[in-house]
Design a protein around this motif. Structure first.
Motif, PDB file in Angstrom:
ATOM      1  N   ASN A  23       0.589  -1.340   0.045  1.00 31.91           N
ATOM      2  CA  ASN A  23      -0.264  -0.346  -0.077  1.00 31.91           C
ATOM      3  C   ASN A  23       0.487   1.176  -0.017  1.00 31.91           C
ATOM      4  O   ASN A  23       1.979   1.391  -0.119  1.00 31.91           O
ATOM      5  CB  ASN A  23      -1.202   0.201   0.980  1.00 31.91           C
ATOM      6  CG  ASN A  23      -0.603   0.276   2.767  1.00 31.91           C
ATOM      7  OD1 ASN A  23       0.736   0.302   2.543  1.00 31.91           O
ATOM      8  ND2 ASN A  23      -1.433   0.289   3.800  1.00 31.91           N
ATOM      9  N   HIS A  25       1.649   3.227   1.775  1.00 31.64           N
ATOM     10  CA  HIS A  25       2.164   3.785   3.550  1.00 31.64           C
ATOM     11  C   HIS A  25       3.738   2.701   4.102  1.00 31.64           C
ATOM     12  O   HIS A  25       3.825   2.878   4.708  1.00 31.64           O
ATOM     13  CB  HIS A  25       1.419   3.910   4.452  1.00 31.64           C
ATOM     14  CG  HIS A  25       0.226   4.778   4.677  1.00 31.64           C
ATOM     15  ND1 HIS A  25       0.512   6.286   4.585  1.00 31.64           N
ATOM     16  CD2 HIS A  25      -1.469   3.905   4.564  1.00 31.64           C
ATOM     17  CE1 HIS A  25      -1.393   6.132   3.909  1.00 31.64           C
ATOM     18  NE2 HIS A  25      -1.412   5.254   3.943  1.00 31.64           N
ATOM     19  N   MET A  27       3.162  -0.719   3.677  1.00 28.22           N
ATOM     20  CA  MET A  27       2.589  -1.974   4.128  1.00 28.22           C
ATOM     21  C   MET A  27       2.575  -3.382   3.737  1.00 28.22           C
ATOM     22  O   MET A  27       1.982  -2.681   2.153  1.00 28.22           O
ATOM     23  CB  MET A  27       1.261  -1.500   5.476  1.00 28.22           C
ATOM     24  CG  MET A  27       0.984  -2.976   5.153  1.00 28.22           C
ATOM     25  SD  MET A  27      -0.874  -3.639   5.992  1.00 28.22           S
ATOM     26  CE  MET A  27      -1.135  -4.836   7.038  1.00 28.22           C
ATOM     27  N   ILE A  43       4.844  -4.482   8.986  1.00 27.71           N
ATOM     28  CA  ILE A  43       4.296  -3.061   9.283  1.00 27.71           C
ATOM     29  C   ILE A  43       5.484  -2.589  10.036  1.00 27.71           C
ATOM     30  O   ILE A  43       5.993  -2.937  10.902  1.00 27.71           O
ATOM     31  CB  ILE A  43       3.380  -3.450   9.775  1.00 27.71           C
ATOM     32  CG1 ILE A  43       3.198  -3.793  11.226  1.00 27.71           C
ATOM     33  CG2 ILE A  43       1.769  -3.943   9.065  1.00 27.71           C
ATOM     34  CD1 ILE A  43       1.975  -4.495  11.998  1.00 27.71           C
ATOM     35  N   ASN A 156      -5.035   1.082   2.108  1.00 23.67           N
ATOM     36  CA  ASN A 156      -4.280   2.094   2.349  1.00 23.67           C
ATOM     37  C   ASN A 156      -5.186   2.754   4.268  1.00 23.67           C
ATOM     38  O   ASN A 156      -4.183   4.035   4.413  1.00 23.67           O
ATOM     39  CB  ASN A 156      -4.698   3.615   1.264  1.00 23.67           C
ATOM     40  CG  ASN A 156      -3.583   3.460   0.338  1.00 23.67           C
ATOM     41  OD1 ASN A 156      -3.100   2.820   0.984  1.00 23.67           O
ATOM     42  ND2 ASN A 156      -4.152   4.266  -0.538  1.00 23.67           N
ATOM     43  N   ASN A 158      -4.389   0.707   5.671  1.00 27.69           N
ATOM     44  CA  ASN A 158      -3.067  -0.912   6.564  1.00 27.69           C
ATOM     45  C   ASN A 158      -4.398  -1.786   7.552  1.00 27.69           C
ATOM     46  O   ASN A 158      -3.598  -2.345   8.470  1.00 27.69           O
ATOM     47  CB  ASN A 158      -2.404   0.086   8.136  1.00 27.69           C
ATOM     48  CG  ASN A 158      -1.169   0.654   7.493  1.00 27.69           C
ATOM     49  OD1 ASN A 158      -0.821   0.669   6.340  1.00 27.69           O
ATOM     50  ND2 ASN A 158      -0.098   0.879   8.219  1.00 27.69           N
ATOM     51  N   LYS A 344      -6.895  -5.086  11.096  1.00 24.08           N
ATOM     52  CA  LYS A 344      -6.374  -3.935  10.766  1.00 24.08           C
ATOM     53  C   LYS A 344      -4.588  -3.651  12.013  1.00 24.08           C
ATOM     54  O   LYS A 344      -5.132  -4.106  12.553  1.00 24.08           O
ATOM     55  CB  LYS A 344      -7.447  -2.872  11.295  1.00 24.08           C
ATOM     56  CG  LYS A 344      -6.453  -0.939  11.572  1.00 24.08           C
ATOM     57  CD  LYS A 344      -7.558  -0.056  11.575  1.00 24.08           C
ATOM     58  CE  LYS A 344      -7.012   1.264  11.315  1.00 24.08           C
ATOM     59  NZ  LYS A 344      -6.675   1.167  10.093  1.00 24.08           N
ATOM     60  N   LYS A 346      -2.300  -1.450  13.811  1.00 24.04           N
ATOM     61  CA  LYS A 346      -1.695   0.744  13.892  1.00 24.04           C
ATOM     62  C   LYS A 346      -0.448   0.630  14.739  1.00 24.04           C
ATOM     63  O   LYS A 346      -0.030  -0.697  14.960  1.00 24.04           O
ATOM     64  CB  LYS A 346      -2.870   0.917  14.539  1.00 24.04           C
ATOM     65  CG  LYS A 346      -3.159   0.858  16.076  1.00 24.04           C
ATOM     66  CD  LYS A 346      -4.511   1.514  16.125  1.00 24.04           C
ATOM     67  CE  LYS A 346      -4.897   0.897  18.230  1.00 24.04           C
ATOM     68  NZ  LYS A 346      -6.012   1.591  18.300  1.00 24.04           N
TER      69      LYS A 346
END
Length: 348
Positions: A23, A25, A27, A43, A156, A158, A344, A346
């Motif tokens: 993606n 970012h 990831m 990640i 996008n 994540n 997800k 983070k």
């Protein structure tokens, strides 16, 4: 968003390919078409260091020889089925025996050990791999020709979304999940004993000595199975509760979820700052804390060991066909089996 694919290996004259979803970012999710195995999820931690957070290998031979279902899609029926048989519409179906006389995760040649057809789909805000496989009537003992589809989508935000679809030309049982082992420390720097898990669940399934459901569903209240406000995995490993002991000193238990699609599963590693939120439409999740991992192989230069990763297998309950009080895993002829689970990632 983009997808990078390359040859991974050859198996019996067939090419096994690797696909990496990336993606905007940074990831990355890498999967191969053998068993739909997720080999890496890359990640960042709280400092921006990007590392792998799942257990996996770099070669197909290692998956064939050593893998305890690392990252794979398992089915037709996840979990154990007692005595490797069940009765449906007056007929007894005999399944492959691959776990002490019982049937486990689809049998000797389950979904985790076949090469799936793959189609790549690229959009502006997400990229997907569409895996398809036809499980023929009688395969591993199951009734019906089953057309199975599994879709991995990275977006996008994540988020990795896994969608399952299946349709059979006979009444049958279906219970499919992904068997990734997570370790949020990154690149297996530490085990998962200090990972903190929060589950929206007030009941879990009691197991017998063969790790088969007894049929009893127990309250988590006042036990180390109470994850409602969060607890370390270590609590179940050091516990003297007979349920933890028979599972190999840890967890290998189905939990009934009290909510769906509302942050019901939350895993965090405070040292790295990484966190994983899992949301699903399935009735349960099996928590397995790697109690049976042996030390006779390495995982990318790290010697395998107990508690090196944990699984959060969103699914129907194991052996549901033998327990009328469990949510049913029976699927009618020409009825579409559907399920979606979202992962997800983070940082805190």
């Amino acid at each position: 968003m983009k997808v990078v694919h390359e040859k991974f290996a050859e198996l019996d004259g067939q090419i096994v390919r690797s696909f990496t979803l990336i993606n905007d970012h940074g990831m990355e999710v890498t999967s191969i078409d053998y068993g739909c195995i997720i080999t890496r999820i890359m990640i960042p931690d709280r400092f921006g260091t990007i590392e792998n957070v799942v257990l996996g290998f770099d070669t197909l031979d290692e998956y064939v020889q050593h893998s305890p279902y690392f990252g794979a899609i398992v089915g037709r029926h996840a979990g154990r089925i007692k005595n490797a048989e069940f009765e449906l519409d007056g007929r007894i179906y005999h399944l492959a025996k691959n776990d002490n006389g019982n049937h486990l995760h689809g049998g000797l040649q389950g979904f985790d050990k076949v090469i799936w057809h793959v189609e790549v789909k690229e959009n502006k805000d997400d990229v997907s791999l569409v895996f398809q496989y036809i499980s023929k009537d009688g395969e591993e003992g199951y009734p019906g020709n089953l057309q199975m589809k599994v879709i991995y989508t990275l977006n996008n935000s994540n988020e990795l979304v896994i969608a399952y679809e299946g349709i059979s030309d006979q009444r049958t049982v279906i219970n499919v999940t992904n068997h990734s082992y997570f370790n949020l420390s990154g690149n297996l720097k530490r085990n998962i004993l200090d990972h903190i898990l929060t589950l929206k669940s007030d009941r879990f399934v009691e197991l017998d000595e063969q790790l088969l459901p007894t049929g009893e569903i127990l309250p988590v209240e006042n036990t180390v199975f109470d994850f409602r406000t969060g607890r370390k995995i270590r609590d179940g490993v050091v516990s003297k509760d007979q349920q933890n002991v028979l599972a190999g000193n840890g967890y290998d238990h189905p939990f009934l979820l009290s909510e769906n699609n509302n942050g019901e599963i939350y895993l965090q590693d405070t040292e790295s700052g990484r966190a994983l939120i899992i949301e699903t439409d399935q009735p349960g999740v099996v928590l397995y804390t790697g109690n049976q991992l042996s030390e006779d192989f390495t995982i990318r230069d790290v010697i395998a060991q107990r508690y090196l990763g944990l699984c959060l297998e969103t699914q129907g309950l194991p052996d549901a066909i033998h327990h009328p009080n469990f949510p049913s895993t029976i699927v009618e002829k020409d009825e579409i089996y559907r399920s979606v689970t979202k992962y997800k990632f983070k940082t805190n």
